[in-house]
Design a protein around this motif. Structure first.
Motif: not given
Length: 128
Positions: A36-51, A60-68
């Motif tokens: 989700t873009p939020l102004g000058d940054r992005y929020e990325i959610n990784y969702t997991f479950t077992t049941a 939270t990242v900005h343009d130019g950041d590297e995400i592994p």
């Protein structure tokens, strides 16, 4: 009926691979990765479950950041990660399959990318 819980845990980008591996070791499935873009940054959610309980790791990242990429642990994550690259213009490194910007081709490149900041200068010379 089971009552569902959803917990969100904010983490640093540098902790993402370690945390994803911990979820995998505990038997969690990857449910989704959302950006989700939020102004000058992005929020990325990784969702997991077992049941029925869901847990999201939030970075939270900005343009130019590297995400592994977590595709080394959760193989199918490459689809979400290529989508984030193609639609938001964010750099995801070491994906197990990298479509190099061609998973989702749109008329407008990276249509969900935060627009650059624009400075409006009035006739009097004042920046707004």
């Amino acid at each position: 009926m089971n009552e569902q819980k959803h917990t969100v845990i904010e983490i640093a980008v540098t902790d993402l691979l370690k945390k994803a591996e911990e979820y995998h070791t505990k038997g969690h499935r990857l449910v989704q990765i959302g950006c989700t873009p939020l102004g000058d940054r992005y929020e990325i959610n990784y969702t997991f479950t077992t049941a029925w309980d869901f847990e999201s790791l939030r970075i939270t990242v900005h343009d130019g950041d590297e995400i592994p990429s977590i595709s080394g642990t959760y193989w199918g994550a490459f689809i979400y990660e290529n989508e984030i690259h193609d639609l938001f213009g964010l750099s995801v490194t070491d994906m197990n399959i990298d479509f190099q910007g061609h998973l989702i081709e749109t008329r407008v490149p990276t249509p969900f990318k935060n627009p650059p900041k624009v400075t409006i200068v009035s006739k009097g010379g004042d920046a707004q």
